[in-house]
Design a protein around this motif. Structure first.
Motif, PDB file in Angstrom:
ATOM      1  N   GLN A  40      21.610  -1.241  -0.429  1.00 20.85           N
ATOM      2  CA  GLN A  40      20.742  -2.408  -0.244  1.00 20.85           C
ATOM      3  C   GLN A  40      20.760  -2.866   1.217  1.00 20.85           C
ATOM      4  OE1 GLN A  40      21.911  -6.157  -2.192  1.00 20.85           O
ATOM      5  NE2 GLN A  40      19.877  -6.186  -3.146  1.00 20.85           N
TER       6      GLN A  40
ATOM      7  N   ARG B  68       7.585   0.784  -3.210  1.00 23.85           N
ATOM      8  CA  ARG B  68       8.451   1.601  -4.080  1.00 23.85           C
ATOM      9  C   ARG B  68       9.291   0.653  -4.934  1.00 23.85           C
ATOM     10  NH1 ARG B  68       7.580   7.357  -3.910  1.00 23.85           N
ATOM     11  NH2 ARG B  68       6.728   7.824  -1.869  1.00 23.85           N
ATOM     12  N   SER B  69       8.672   0.016  -5.893  1.00 23.67           N
ATOM     13  CA  SER B  69       9.379  -0.996  -6.699  1.00 23.67           C
ATOM     14  C   SER B  69      10.533  -0.383  -7.487  1.00 23.67           C
ATOM     15  CB  SER B  69       8.404  -1.677  -7.658  1.00 23.67           C
ATOM     16  OG  SER B  69       7.817  -0.720  -8.525  1.00 23.67           O
TER      17      SER B  69
ATOM     18  N   PHE C 146       9.329   3.446   1.800  1.00 23.30           N
ATOM     19  CA  PHE C 146       9.927   2.479   0.874  1.00 23.30           C
ATOM     20  C   PHE C 146       8.984   1.327   0.540  1.00 23.30           C
ATOM     21  CE2 PHE C 146      13.714   4.632   2.483  1.00 23.30           C
ATOM     22  CZ  PHE C 146      14.382   4.870   1.295  1.00 23.30           C
ATOM     23  N   LYS C 147       7.827   1.270   1.201  1.00 21.65           N
ATOM     24  CA  LYS C 147       6.857   0.232   0.870  1.00 21.65           C
ATOM     25  C   LYS C 147       6.241   0.540  -0.498  1.00 21.65           C
ATOM     26  CE  LYS C 147       5.511  -1.718   5.289  1.00 21.65           C
ATOM     27  NZ  LYS C 147       4.416  -1.940   6.259  1.00 21.65           N
TER      28      LYS C 147
ATOM     29  N   LEU D  39      18.717  -0.366   3.351  1.00 21.37           N
ATOM     30  CA  LEU D  39      17.275  -0.576   3.177  1.00 21.37           C
ATOM     31  C   LEU D  39      16.819  -1.862   3.882  1.00 21.37           C
ATOM     32  CD1 LEU D  39      16.754   0.428  -0.581  1.00 21.37           C
ATOM     33  CD2 LEU D  39      15.999   1.666   1.431  1.00 21.37           C
ATOM     34  N   GLY D  40      17.621  -2.908   3.745  1.00 23.14           N
ATOM     35  CA  GLY D  40      17.286  -4.170   4.405  1.00 23.14           C
ATOM     36  C   GLY D  40      17.180  -4.006   5.911  1.00 23.14           C
TER      37      GLY D  40
ATOM     38  N   CYS E 229      12.796   1.540  -6.482  1.00 20.92           N
ATOM     39  CA  CYS E 229      14.054   1.453  -5.714  1.00 20.92           C
ATOM     40  C   CYS E 229      14.718   0.102  -5.939  1.00 20.92           C
ATOM     41  CB  CYS E 229      13.789   1.662  -4.226  1.00 20.92           C
ATOM     42  SG  CYS E 229      13.543   3.394  -3.795  1.00 20.92           S
ATOM     43  N   ARG E 230      13.888  -0.949  -5.887  1.00 21.56           N
ATOM     44  CA  ARG E 230      14.443  -2.296  -6.096  1.00 21.56           C
ATOM     45  C   ARG E 230      14.991  -2.436  -7.522  1.00 21.56           C
ATOM     46  NH1 ARG E 230       9.810  -3.394  -3.144  1.00 21.56           N
ATOM     47  NH2 ARG E 230       8.598  -3.953  -4.999  1.00 21.56           N
ATOM     48  N   GLU E 231      14.236  -1.911  -8.500  1.00 20.53           N
ATOM     49  CA  GLU E 231      14.690  -1.991  -9.893  1.00 20.53           C
ATOM     50  C   GLU E 231      16.013  -1.251 -10.092  1.00 20.53           C
ATOM     51  OE1 GLU E 231      11.818  -1.159 -13.024  1.00 20.53           O
ATOM     52  OE2 GLU E 231      10.199  -1.481 -11.572  1.00 20.53           O
TER      53      GLU E 231
ATOM     54  N   LEU F 135      18.316  -0.639  -7.836  1.00 18.96           N
ATOM     55  CA  LEU F 135      19.412  -1.374  -7.187  1.00 18.96           C
ATOM     56  C   LEU F 135      19.835  -2.575  -8.026  1.00 18.96           C
ATOM     57  CD1 LEU F 135      18.325  -1.219  -3.441  1.00 18.96           C
ATOM     58  CD2 LEU F 135      20.286  -0.093  -4.489  1.00 18.96           C
ATOM     59  N   VAL F 136      18.865  -3.292  -8.582  1.00 20.98           N
ATOM     60  CA  VAL F 136      19.193  -4.442  -9.441  1.00 20.98           C
ATOM     61  C   VAL F 136      20.015  -3.968 -10.637  1.00 20.98           C
ATOM     62  CG1 VAL F 136      18.222  -6.156 -11.038  1.00 20.98           C
ATOM     63  CG2 VAL F 136      17.216  -5.853  -8.763  1.00 20.98           C
TER      64      VAL F 136
END
Length: 872
Positions: free
Chosen positions: A863, A837-838, A834-835, A866-867, A840-842, A844-845
């Protein structure tokens, strides 16, 4: 060398059963033993003008059926067979087919044209018959060629264009085909037959003509030729020309503006004064324009979507003249049109188009139609009363509720009275219109309530009296009751207005289902479907006793079907249809009763008897019944839970049969779904049956014959099985995961411009993610590390799907869930995945900003997962 098969082909058509059977066996043996020589022999037969037309006809049919089939799996197998034939033999066959279109016998060249198109559909995409188009066009350019050859050639070109994609030809080839076709339409140069074939060929070639339509000069020339053909002296040519215009309306809407005045005049003249076949196509032109503009409005209403397509509002501009023209068509009814729902005439087409116009323009249609309704509804001529009712029913969808509801309130009592009209047509259309009102305008949650406690008793009384009318009317009344019940489903009140009438309605519907005056089973099916909807939408607190009384009645009726005398195949079909309907009712009753603590115990007391009935249904070996019985068994498994285990030994053989049923692929698909239901009911108790189930599911995935639509449910089923048996899924996982990875690669290669393929791709992606989720959750406690090697591939697939900005909402839910399941099951072991891996963040947003509460909830959970691993 081809073999002599004339006599065998003639004998295969003999009235003598023994002769016919022997000949068919002989041909089949030849086909199985030496397919290349068999096809070559058929081609010789078809091409030889000295052979009897009967043997040539059958040769052509068999040849065509050896290259193509409706079933996708069968078609794929036939294509592979053809590709495997020696090139020299295929060349001989193709030479003979092209030679045959020069035959003086129309039936022979017509069949050969179709076969050539089938071969072309296989070979041209593979660049294996590049000379075909040139050979055909040569027939059009050589001088002194007979008219029949040009006619046959144009027909062949049309069939070829119908079978292949525009991407399979170069633009130069497309240009020459269109030139030949459009020139073939020329009145001065060619016979009636050639012009007709050319016009029909143009219809099939229109999808190829995008570049040509984008060129103004070429477009003007094509439109000029089509418009001239639309006023030809020959009816068939006019009809074919209007068929072209219908296709142009949907394919090239954005380019039509310069021609619309001419097209309006052409269509108006055709509707008002031409033969029915031509007038129908002229009306269809406007229906196509409506379809295009409805789609454009949907795009405009979606804030995020920008179709980029011009919206000319042709229908709105033509409205003052178009609506009166369509209203006139409603007065051209046929005497027996109410007896057949499949009938298609000027009146039906006009009413359908009027409905599309209403959806296109909304409120402005109302003042144009209501004077016609009010002026005709009380006239002595039944044509006028029926047309007025049809017009009113047609405009109910499109205008706003605020615009249409007062008219419905004002006219409802009048319509209820019309159910007693002396004319069958008027009563039929009135029943249809009432159904439309209940479907589209009846909603107790809105400000103006159409159906109230004051008028409901009269409505019920009228419906229950009208359901005794002729079968065609009774069927539409069933539809009206169906939508009436549906409208009360979401009533905010704890009590349903319909509950006091439930027993009377159910009794009436059961009586309708038993009627013997219906010419087919449509009325019976409609009655049972309406019973299902009444049960589904009913308030259980007020309806439980009635439903509990109905249960043994339906069980008894199903039991009686096993005693029906079966003599003819029609008897078997009627038995199957009846069993299917009754299984459908039982399914809905099981779902309704099992969902509530007060009624579930009573249902469970009957579970053994119900299951015994379903098993007897399976013993009748009817695919249509298998579908309904399978669905009902899925509901029973959910209701009985772990107790369903006692039925598995007896039921398992039918489960296997369903999973092997490639031909009726819907049965196979439903059976896969039922496997999932049983897994959820039995949990790890399903384990003794998993070897057999998994073996069949894997075979289904590998099959080239099974319809592709079954494959997504199979992947989802892997997840259900893994979730049920946990770590025991390990022995199946390598095979299942390999299949999932292959399917993911297929998704990556799909053509994004193919709408049908895109929808299938969404189903496949969602099911793969569901399979991963089930396996990850199943392994979480005991075998989580097993999935570590598969995690990188899964993340690649997640990224691929994320990049599709048009992705389906259900796919988004599945992909967000699988990310959470991956993090939850494998924990810190996959931190490195997951490092950086932008995406994934996009993702989720994006999901956290959604209006879908369920999606937001899943995204919040993911979220959190992952946290948790990122800080560990």
């Amino acid at each position: 060398m081809a073999m002599e098969i004339t006599q065998a082909l003639l004998s295969a058509q003999s009235a003598d059963t023994k002769v016919r059977t022997e000949a068919e066996a002989s041909l089949r043996q030849f086909q199985e033993q030496n397919l290349p020589m068999f096809l070559l022999s058929l081609s010789f037969e078809l091409s030889n003008d000295e052979k009897p037309i009967e043997s040539r006809r059958l040769a052509g049919i068999v040849l065509k059926n050896s290259l193509d089939a409706k079933d996708a799996g069968r078609k794929s197998a036939l294509v592979q067979q053809w590709m495997a034939i020696d090139v020299a033999i295929k060349s001989q066959i193709k030479y003979l087919l092209v030679k045959t279109i020069g035959s003086t016998t129309q039936e022979a060249w017509h069949t050969s044209a179709q076969v050539i198109a089938k071969v072309a559909s296989i070979e041209i995409p593979q660049k294996q018959w590049p000379e075909l188009v040139g050979l055909l066009l040569n027939n059009m350019t050589q001088r002194d060629q007979p008219s029949s050859l040009k006619q046959a050639t144009l027909e062949t070109l049309g069939f070829v264009c119908e079978e292949i994609s525009h991407e399979d030809l170069s633009q130069a080839e497309v240009n020459t085909i269109l030139t030949a076709v459009v020139q073939g339409m020329n009145l001065a140069e060619h016979s009636l037959e050639v012009r007709l074939s050319a016009t029909r060929a143009l219809y099939n070639a229109l999808n190829f003509a995008e570049a040509n339509f984008n060129d103004e000069n070429e477009r003007n020339y094509i439109m000029k030729m089509v418009c001239e053909a639309a006023i030809s002296n020959e009816t068939d040519i006019r009809q074919a020309a209007f068929e072209c215009l219908v296709s142009i309306a949907s394919t090239y809407y954005k380019l039509l503006q310069p021609y619309m005045q001419t097209l309006y005049e052409l269509t108006a003249n055709a509707v008002k004064g031409d033969t029915e076949a031509v007038a129908l196509q002229a009306i269809e032109f406007w229906s196509s324009i409506c379809d295009e503009e409805i789609d454009l409005q949907e795009y405009e209403n979606e804030e995020t979507a920008d179709s980029g397509a011009p919206h000319f509002r042709f229908v709105e501009q033509a409205l003052p003249a178009l609506v009166p023209m369509l209203l006139e068509t409603l007065l051209k009814q046929e005497e027996d049109q109410d007896q057949d729902d499949n009938i298609w005439n000027i009146s039906m087409a006009g009413g359908t188009c009027l409905g599309l116009v209403a959806r296109t323009v909304g409120n402005p249609i109302v003042p144009l139609v209501m004077p016609f309704v009010e002026g005709n509804i009380t006239k002595s001529d039944w044509h006028c009363r029926e047309a007025a009712t049809f017009a009113f029913g047609s405009i109910l969808e499109g205008p706003t509720f605020e615009k249409i509801a007062p008219l419905v309130v004002a006219g409802l009592d009048f319509l209820l009275n019309l159910t007693k009209d002396e004319n069958n047509h008027v009563r039929d259309t009135t029943a249809w219109t009432l159904g439309r009102i209940f479907e589209l305008v009846h909603n107790p949650g809105l400000e103006m309530i159409i159906i109230t406690s004051d008028n409901l008793p009269r409505i019920i009384q009228v419906l229950l009296e009208s359901i005794k009318d002729s079968p065609n009317i009774a069927q539409k009344i069933c539809g009206a009751i169906y939508y009436l019940a549906q409208g009360f489903e979401d009533a905010e009140s704890g009590s349903s207005l319909l509950s006091p009438y439930l027993l009377d309605i159910m009794t009436s519907l059961m009586g309708t289902a038993d009627r013997v005056d219906s010419c087919d089973s449509k009325l019976r099916s409609s009655a049972y479907e309406t019973i299902n909807e009444m049960i589904r939408c009913s308030n259980i607190a007020e309806s439980s006793q009635i439903i509990l009384q109905l249960l043994p009645v339906i069980m008894n009726k199903l039991s009686q079907t096993f005693n029906l005398q079966i003599v003819l195949s029609d008897d078997r079909e009627k038995q199957s249809d009846l069993q299917a309907s009754l299984c459908g009712v039982l399914q809905v009753i099981i779902q309704k009763l099992s969902g509530h603590d007060e009624t579930k115990p009573v249902l469970l007391q009957c579970a053994d008897q119900i299951m015994m009935l379903f098993l007897r249904v399976f013993a009748c070996h009817s695919s249509s019944v298998h579908e309904e019985a399978m669905l009902a068994i899925g509901a029973l498994a959910y209701a009985t839970g772990a107790d369903f285990l006692k039925y598995m030994n007896e039921f398992y053989k039918y489960l296997e049969m369903g999973l092997r049923n490639f031909e009726e692929y819907q049965v196979c698909s439903i059976t896969v779904g039922v496997v999932g239901d049983i897994c959820r009911a039995l949990d790890d108790k399903i384990l003794p049956y998993c070897d057999g189930i998994m073996e069949l599911l894997l075979k289904d995935l590998q099959s080239d014959v099974l319809n592709r639509s079954v494959k997504p449910p199979i992947f989802s089923c892997f997840g259900d099985i893994a979730l049920a048996i946990g770590g025991e899924f390990e022995k199946y996982a390598p095979h299942a995961l390999q299949m999932m990875q292959r399917a993911a690669e297929v998704c990556a290669q799909m053509d994004a411009d193919d709408e049908e393929l895109t929808e299938y791709g969404y189903q496949l992606k969602r099911s793969i993610f569901e399979a991963y989720s089930g396996i990850l959750q199943g392994f979480k406690e005991t075998k989580a590390d097993f999935m570590l090697p598969y995690a990188p591939h899964l993340m690649q697939f997640v990224e691929l799907v994320f990049k599709d900005r048009q992705r389906d909402e259900a796919v988004t839910k599945a992909v967000v869930a699988v990310i959470g399941d991956l993090a939850d099951a494998l924990g810190p072991n996959i931190k490195v995945l997951f490092k950086d891996r932008s995406f994934c963040r996009e993702l989720l947003v994006e999901c956290l900003q959604s209006d879908d509460e369920q999606l937001k909830e899943t995204a919040t959970w993911t979220q959190g997962m992952l946290g948790r691993i990122m800080v560990s």
